[in-house]
Design a protein around this motif. Structure first.
Motif, PDB file in Angstrom:
ATOM      1  N   MET A 216       7.785 -14.014  -5.428  1.00 18.05           N
ATOM      2  CA  MET A 216       8.498 -12.743  -5.438  1.00 18.05           C
ATOM      3  C   MET A 216       7.199 -12.072  -6.340  1.00 18.05           C
ATOM      4  N   ALA A 217       6.558 -12.377  -6.966  1.00 16.00           N
ATOM      5  CA  ALA A 217       5.313 -12.115  -7.926  1.00 16.00           C
ATOM      6  C   ALA A 217       4.611 -11.881  -6.803  1.00 16.00           C
ATOM      7  N   ALA A 218       3.879 -12.284  -6.216  1.00 12.64           N
ATOM      8  CA  ALA A 218       2.858 -12.109  -4.798  1.00 12.64           C
ATOM      9  C   ALA A 218       3.204 -10.885  -4.345  1.00 12.64           C
ATOM     10  N   ALA A 219       4.570 -10.933  -4.049  1.00 17.69           N
ATOM     11  CA  ALA A 219       4.571  -9.386  -3.258  1.00 17.69           C
ATOM     12  C   ALA A 219       4.670  -8.846  -3.594  1.00 17.69           C
ATOM     13  N   LEU A 220       5.657  -8.705  -5.058  1.00 17.83           N
ATOM     14  CA  LEU A 220       5.780  -7.453  -5.513  1.00 17.83           C
ATOM     15  C   LEU A 220       4.099  -7.293  -5.320  1.00 17.83           C
ATOM     16  N   GLY A 221       3.411  -7.878  -5.857  1.00 13.64           N
ATOM     17  CA  GLY A 221       2.039  -6.883  -6.750  1.00 13.64           C
ATOM     18  C   GLY A 221       1.500  -6.288  -5.106  1.00 13.64           C
ATOM     19  N   THR A 222       1.808  -7.462  -3.861  1.00 14.45           N
ATOM     20  CA  THR A 222       0.784  -7.026  -2.701  1.00 14.45           C
ATOM     21  C   THR A 222       1.545  -6.015  -2.009  1.00 14.45           C
ATOM     22  N   GLY A 223       2.853  -5.950  -2.058  1.00 18.70           N
ATOM     23  CA  GLY A 223       3.586  -4.501  -1.134  1.00 18.70           C
ATOM     24  C   GLY A 223       3.084  -3.393  -2.101  1.00 18.70           C
ATOM     25  N   SER A 224       2.968  -3.368  -3.238  1.00 14.76           N
ATOM     26  CA  SER A 224       2.681  -1.967  -4.532  1.00 14.76           C
ATOM     27  C   SER A 224       1.208  -1.470  -4.651  1.00 14.76           C
ATOM     28  N   GLY A 225       0.468  -2.100  -3.981  1.00 15.82           N
ATOM     29  CA  GLY A 225      -0.942  -2.339  -3.322  1.00 15.82           C
ATOM     30  C   GLY A 225      -0.764  -1.356  -1.700  1.00 15.82           C
ATOM     31  N   ALA A 226      -0.388  -1.829  -0.945  1.00 16.24           N
ATOM     32  CA  ALA A 226       0.281  -2.057   0.205  1.00 16.24           C
ATOM     33  C   ALA A 226       0.603  -0.377   0.311  1.00 16.24           C
ATOM     34  N   THR A 227       1.700   0.002  -0.453  1.00 16.22           N
ATOM     35  CA  THR A 227       1.984   0.850  -0.258  1.00 16.22           C
ATOM     36  C   THR A 227       1.308   2.347  -0.889  1.00 16.22           C
ATOM     37  N   PHE A 228       0.172   2.523  -1.930  1.00 10.63           N
ATOM     38  CA  PHE A 228      -0.263   3.265  -1.495  1.00 10.63           C
ATOM     39  C   PHE A 228      -1.765   3.389  -1.258  1.00 10.63           C
ATOM     40  N   ALA A 229      -2.248   2.184  -0.472  1.00 14.37           N
ATOM     41  CA  ALA A 229      -2.546   2.617   0.312  1.00 14.37           C
ATOM     42  C   ALA A 229      -2.068   3.391   1.471  1.00 14.37           C
ATOM     43  N   LEU A 230      -1.086   2.777   2.158  1.00 11.68           N
ATOM     44  CA  LEU A 230      -0.380   3.909   3.277  1.00 11.68           C
ATOM     45  C   LEU A 230      -0.531   5.639   2.330  1.00 11.68           C
ATOM     46  N   VAL A 231       0.028   5.965   1.462  1.00 13.47           N
ATOM     47  CA  VAL A 231      -0.105   7.283   0.806  1.00 13.47           C
ATOM     48  C   VAL A 231      -1.124   8.002   1.020  1.00 13.47           C
TER      49      VAL A 231
ATOM     50  N   PRO B 231      -1.342  -1.027   6.707  1.00 14.67           N
ATOM     51  CA  PRO B 231      -0.064  -0.814   5.010  1.00 14.67           C
ATOM     52  C   PRO B 231       0.920  -1.910   6.167  1.00 14.67           C
ATOM     53  N   THR B 232       1.907  -1.183   6.503  1.00 15.63           N
ATOM     54  CA  THR B 232       2.551  -1.106   7.205  1.00 15.63           C
ATOM     55  C   THR B 232       2.679  -2.739   7.684  1.00 15.63           C
ATOM     56  N   ARG B 233       2.085  -3.402   7.967  1.00 13.00           N
ATOM     57  CA  ARG B 233       2.402  -5.289   8.257  1.00 13.00           C
ATOM     58  C   ARG B 233       2.365  -5.278   6.835  1.00 13.00           C
ATOM     59  N   VAL B 234       0.968  -5.853   6.536  1.00 10.82           N
ATOM     60  CA  VAL B 234       1.476  -6.066   4.946  1.00 10.82           C
ATOM     61  C   VAL B 234       2.500  -5.828   4.326  1.00 10.82           C
ATOM     62  N   LEU B 235       3.238  -4.474   3.734  1.00 14.26           N
ATOM     63  CA  LEU B 235       4.066  -4.322   3.417  1.00 14.26           C
ATOM     64  C   LEU B 235       5.201  -5.127   4.473  1.00 14.26           C
ATOM     65  N   ALA B 236       4.764  -5.684   5.748  1.00 13.26           N
ATOM     66  CA  ALA B 236       6.228  -6.315   5.914  1.00 13.26           C
ATOM     67  C   ALA B 236       6.392  -7.679   5.823  1.00 13.26           C
ATOM     68  N   GLY B 237       5.318  -8.274   5.877  1.00  6.75           N
ATOM     69  CA  GLY B 237       5.088  -9.295   5.329  1.00  6.75           C
ATOM     70  C   GLY B 237       5.273  -9.798   3.705  1.00  6.75           C
ATOM     71  N   ALA B 238       5.387  -8.828   2.899  1.00  9.43           N
ATOM     72  CA  ALA B 238       5.592  -8.923   1.455  1.00  9.43           C
ATOM     73  C   ALA B 238       7.420  -9.085   1.251  1.00  9.43           C
ATOM     74  N   LEU B 239       7.993  -7.501   2.128  1.00  6.24           N
ATOM     75  CA  LEU B 239       9.655  -7.555   1.864  1.00  6.24           C
ATOM     76  C   LEU B 239       9.590  -8.687   1.963  1.00  6.24           C
TER      77      LEU B 239
END
Length: 407
Positions: free
Chosen positions: A320-335, A285-293
Motif C-alpha cells: 500500500m505504501a508503494a501504491a499510494l506513493g506511485t498514485g500521488s506522483g501520477a495524480t500531479f503528473a495528470l495535473v 497517468p490514468t493507467r498508473v493510477l489504475a494499477g496503484a489503486l
C-alpha cells in the motif's frame, strides 16, 4: 475563459543547471516544512498516556494539523501563482516557526494547548502548494511528471520526524525536537530567499484571487484530480499520522518500534512518488493510477483481517505504501498535463487540500471505530471500498476525457 496575465520579470535567463538547483531547494523546503507539520504524530501515544486521552482525542490531536495544512493550500496555491515560490517558500517557513516554538516551549501541557498549536502547525503543510507550481514552471511538459514526483519526495519530512522526535524527547526533553526544527526552518528560509529564483518565463496572472479560484473550480480536472488525490495522498497522510497508534493497539508494539515501522512505510511511499511521475511521463497517468489503486484495494482487504506482521501484514502495508506513493506522483503528473499553465497553483491548492482532507478523516474514523469495537477491520474495509470507487472514476471518466471547462 480568458485570463489577463503577464510574464514574470526574473533577472537572468534559464541556465542548464538552474532547474535542477531550484528543484533540489524546493524539495528540501517541502521536506523541512513537512518535518515540522508531522511533529505531533510520533508523540501521540506519549501525550495519550500523560494526558489520559481517549482513542478519539488521540486521533484528533494528530489530525488537526492536517486540516489547516490542507485547507490552507487553496489560498497559498493561488498566492504562489501571483507572487512565486521565491517569496512564498521563505514566508511559509518563517510562519511555521511560530507554532513549532509554541508547542515546544509552552503548548504541550494540555489537550487544548496542543490543539491550538497543532492548528497553526498546519501552516507547514501548505508548502506543497508552493512547490508544485514553482517546479512546474521550471520544466518542459514532457519532464514535469518526473520533476513534480521528485519534489513530492519532500513528503519524506514526515519520516525525519518519525525517526527523530521520540528519540530526542526521551534523550533530551520535550523542547529539543521543536527547537531543532525551528532552527532548520529559519536556516532554510534565509537560504531560499537568497538562492531561489522563479522561472524567467513564469506566467503571472493579474486577475483577483477569488476569480482565479473560481476559474480553477470550473475545470473538470480540478475535481477529478481532487478525488483521486484524496485517496492516494490522503491514504498516505492517514497512515503516516495514525500508523504508530494502529501498530501499538493492534500488535502491541512499543512506541519506538511503531514509529520506526511508520518511517519505513513513509520512506517507501516517498521513493515511489517520482516513480509514479516518471511512469506517467511515458504512459498515461490514468493507467498508473489504475494499477496503484488496485493494489490499495487488495492491501486494505488483506490487512482488514489483521494478519501477523511477519510476513503478510508487513507485505500488505509495504504494498500500500508503494501504491499510494506511485498514485500521488501520477495524480500531479495528470495535473501538469491538463491544467492551464497560469492556473497550476490554484488547481494544485484545491487538489492538495483534497489530499490533506483525505488524510484528516480516516484517523478520526479509525479512532472512533477502535474505541467502540476494539477492531480496525471496518475502517480498512472502508478504505478498500473508497479506493475501489476511485478506481472506477479513473477508468470510466478521467481516462476517457480530456479536461474541459464546465459550463
Amino acid at each position: 475563459m480568458s485570463t489577463t496575465q503577464v510574464r514574470a520579470a526574473t533577472p537572468g535567463g534559464r541556465t542548464r543547471s538552474a532547474p535542477g538547483v531550484m528543484l533540489a531547494l524546493a524539495t528540501i523546503g517541502f521536506a523541512v516544512n513537512f518535518w515540522a507539520w508531522a511533529l505531533l504524530s510520533p508523540l501521540a501515544t506519549k501525550f495519550t498516556t500523560v494526558l489520559h486521552l481517549s482513542s478519539f482525542q488521540q486521533s484528533l490531536l494528530v489530525a488537526v494539523p492536517v486540516v489547516v495544512g490542507s485547507l490552507g493550500r487553496i489560498p497559498v496555491g493561488a498566492l504562489t501563482d501571483r507572487f512565486g515560490g521565491r517569496v512564498m517558500f521563505p514566508l511559509v517557513s518563517l510562519a511555521t516557526i511560530v507554532p513549532v516554538l509554541y508547542l515546544g516551549l509552552f503548548g504541550h501541557s494540555s489537550l487544548a494547548a496542543i490543539l491550538v498549536g497543532g492548528f497553526f502547525l498546519g501552516i507547514g503543510g501548505t508548502a506543497f502548494a508552493v512547490g508544485v507550481p514553482f517546479v512546474n514552471s521550471w520544466f518542459p511538459p514532457e519532464r514535469r511528471g518526473f520533476a513534480v514526483g521528485v519534489f513530492g519526495m519532500g513528503m519524506g519530512g514526515t519520516a525525519i520526524s518519525a525517526l527523530t522526535t521520540v528519540k530526542l524527547v526521551n534523550a533530551q526533553g520535550m523542547r529539543t525536537p521543536f527547537l531543532i526544527t525551528a532552527a532548520v526552518l529559519a536556516v532554510y528560509a534565509v537560504v531560499a530567499w537568497v538562492v531561489l529564483r522563479d522561472a524567467p518565463d513564469r506566467v503571472v496572472p493579474t486577475t483577483p484571487l477569488p476569480a482565479r479560484l473560481a476559474g480553477a473550480l470550473r475545470l473538470r480536472i480540478t475535481w477529478q484530480a481532487a478525488i483521486l488525490y484524496a485517496v492516494a495522498f490522503g491514504g498516505y497522510v492517514a497512515f503516516s499520522v495514525y500508523l504508530p497508534a494502529y501498530l501499538k493497539n493492534a500488535y502491541g508494539l512499543t512506541q519506538a518500534d511503531a514509529a520506526n515501522r511508520m518511517a519505513g512505510f513513509v520512506l517507501l511511499a516517498v521513493l515511489m512518488r517520482p516513480v509514479g511521475g516518471w511512469l506517467s511521463d511515458r504512459v498515461a497517468p490514468t493507467r498508473v493510477l489504475a494499477g496503484a489503486l488496485g493494489v490499495v484495494v487488495a492491501g486494505a482487504l488483506v490487512q482488514s483481517f489483521t494478519p501477523g506482521l511477519a510476513p503478510l501484514g508487513t507485505a500488505a502495508f509495504l504494498a500500500m505504501a508503494a501504491a499510494l506513493g506511485t498514485g500521488s506522483g501520477a495524480t500531479f503528473a495528470l495535473v501538469a498535463q491538463r491544467a492551464p499553465a497560469n492556473q497550476v497553483g490554484s488547481v494544485t491548492g484545491v487538489v492538495g487540500a483534497a489530499g490533506g482532507l483525505g488524510g484528516f478523516v480516516p484517523p478520526l474514523i479509525m479512532g472512533a471505530i477502535y474505541g467502540s469495537y476494539h477492531s480496525y477491520a471496518v475502517g480498512l474495509v472502508l478504505l478498500a471500498l473508497v479506493a475501489l470507487a476511485a478506481l472506477a472514476l479513473d477508468l470510466l471518466s478521467v481516462g476517457r476525457r480530456r479536461d474541459v471547462v464546465a459550463a
